[in-house]
Scaffold this active site. Structure first.
Site, mmCIF file in Angstrom:
data_model
loop_
_atom_site.group_PDB
_atom_site.id
_atom_site.type_symbol
_atom_site.label_atom_id
_atom_site.label_comp_id
_atom_site.label_asym_id
_atom_site.label_seq_id
_atom_site.Cartn_x
_atom_site.Cartn_y
_atom_site.Cartn_z
ATOM 1 N N LEU A 115 0.826 -1.214 0.000
ATOM 2 C CA LEU A 115 0.000 0.000 0.000
ATOM 3 C C LEU A 115 0.857 1.261 0.000
ATOM 4 C CD1 LEU A 115 -2.798 -1.026 2.547
ATOM 5 C CD2 LEU A 115 -2.893 -1.109 0.046
ATOM 6 N N CYS A 116 1.916 1.241 -0.807
ATOM 7 C CA CYS A 116 2.779 2.428 -0.918
ATOM 8 C C CYS A 116 3.094 2.724 -2.385
ATOM 9 C CB CYS A 116 4.062 2.259 -0.109
ATOM 10 S SG CYS A 116 4.932 0.697 -0.364
ATOM 11 N N GLY A 117 2.075 2.567 -3.226
ATOM 12 C CA GLY A 117 2.231 2.908 -4.635
ATOM 13 C C GLY A 117 3.272 2.049 -5.338
#
Length: 290
Positions: free
Chosen positions: A90-92
């Site tokens: 969930l950090c691109g």
């Protein structure tokens, strides 16, 4: 077409998701400030360490008695790639960009006939690299239990790398990480660990220093610490980059959720209005029939 009940459930679901992404964005913003300060504070020390190493190594690099960490094995047949990524998602594209750089370098080395070995730090990089380079994986460092990265974590990784070098398992080691630029910009970076990279420009400063004991004795002690310092700096840069990327990704997710809620609300209102109109028509038609 979905029913009114289905639309209402979906709207509530997206609203719940938006609350989560908004909370994650705020947490990432809080963590980013601390991580950014740590990364920026570590840079001057790492740069000064490299300057001192360059000054010491300027007269020792060509010496037959130079430490192996400085002079190297004289070969570049076996390359150890240290891929530093995050433990969480969930950090691109933070992890993917680092893995892409590692994969590109590994492919180039293999095409040149070199042997590639990969040491992963962080499970996200391990998961992606294992698909294409499972046979090249030689180790993994799990940092999932660490709330905050410390020098001791870097020391453990450095000891592993140095132990492998002393055992003759590789000739060249390179660490891959993401250098923090800003909240919206992180730069995937490859930095050599072994042999120690020394800038030729540092030789010009040598006349200002005299060392006791000799350069080689100091280098024997300083080079392992320099490797640990480089790894520590890379981990700090990664930590700041991860939080910056997560903050941006969660902000985009929150905005997208808001847009979806608006669209679903419009569809819900139109469907509800159509249902009310249909009921009115049926009532009026029934009344006229009587």
């Amino acid at each position: 077409m979905p029913s009114l009940k289905d639309l209402k459930i979906r709207i509530e679901s997206v609203k719940s998701t938006r609350k989560i992404t908004k909370a994650m964005q705020m947490v990432a913003a809080a963590k980013l400030r601390r991580a950014q300060e740590s990364a920026e504070n570590a840079r001057p020390y790492a740069e000064r360490m490299q300057a001192v190493l360059g000054n010491l190594a300027s007269s020792s690099a060509d010496s037959s008695s130079a430490p192996l960490l400085l002079s190297g094995t004289g070969k570049d047949s076996v390359h150890l790639l240290v891929a530093a990524t995050s433990e969480r998602g969930l950090c691109g594209g933070f992890n993917s960009s680092i893995v892409r750089l590692v994969r590109s370098e590994a492919t180039k080395l293999q095409e040149r006939g070199k042997t590639v070995k990969i040491l992963t730090v962080g499970k996200k990089g391990r998961e992606q690299l294992r698909r294409d380079f499972e046979d090249a994986m030689v180790g993994h460092v799990d940092l999932s239990g660490q709330k905050r990265i410390g020098y001791q974590n870097a020391r453990v990784i450095a000891d592993d790398v140095l132990s492998r070098f002393e055992n003759g398992e590789f000739d060249v080691a390179t660490i891959f990480f993401s250098r923090f630029k800003s909240v919206i910009s992180q730069e995937p970076t490859a930095q050599r660990l072994v042999p120690a990279p020394v800038s030729p420009d540092s030789a010009s400063d040598r006349k200002f220093y005299e060392y006791e004991p000799g350069e080689n004795e100091i280098l024997e002690e300083l080079l392992p610490r320099a490797v640990a310092t480089q790894i520590f700096t890379a981990l700090l840069e990664n930590a700041a980059s991860e939080q910056g990327a997560r903050m941006t990704a969660m902000d985009n997710a929150t905005r997208n959720a808001g847009e979806m809620i608006d669209k679903l609300t419009i569809v819900y209102n139109r469907s509800r209005q159509a249902a009310i109109t249909k009921e009115l028509i049926e009532i009026i038609s029934g009344a006229e029939a009587l």
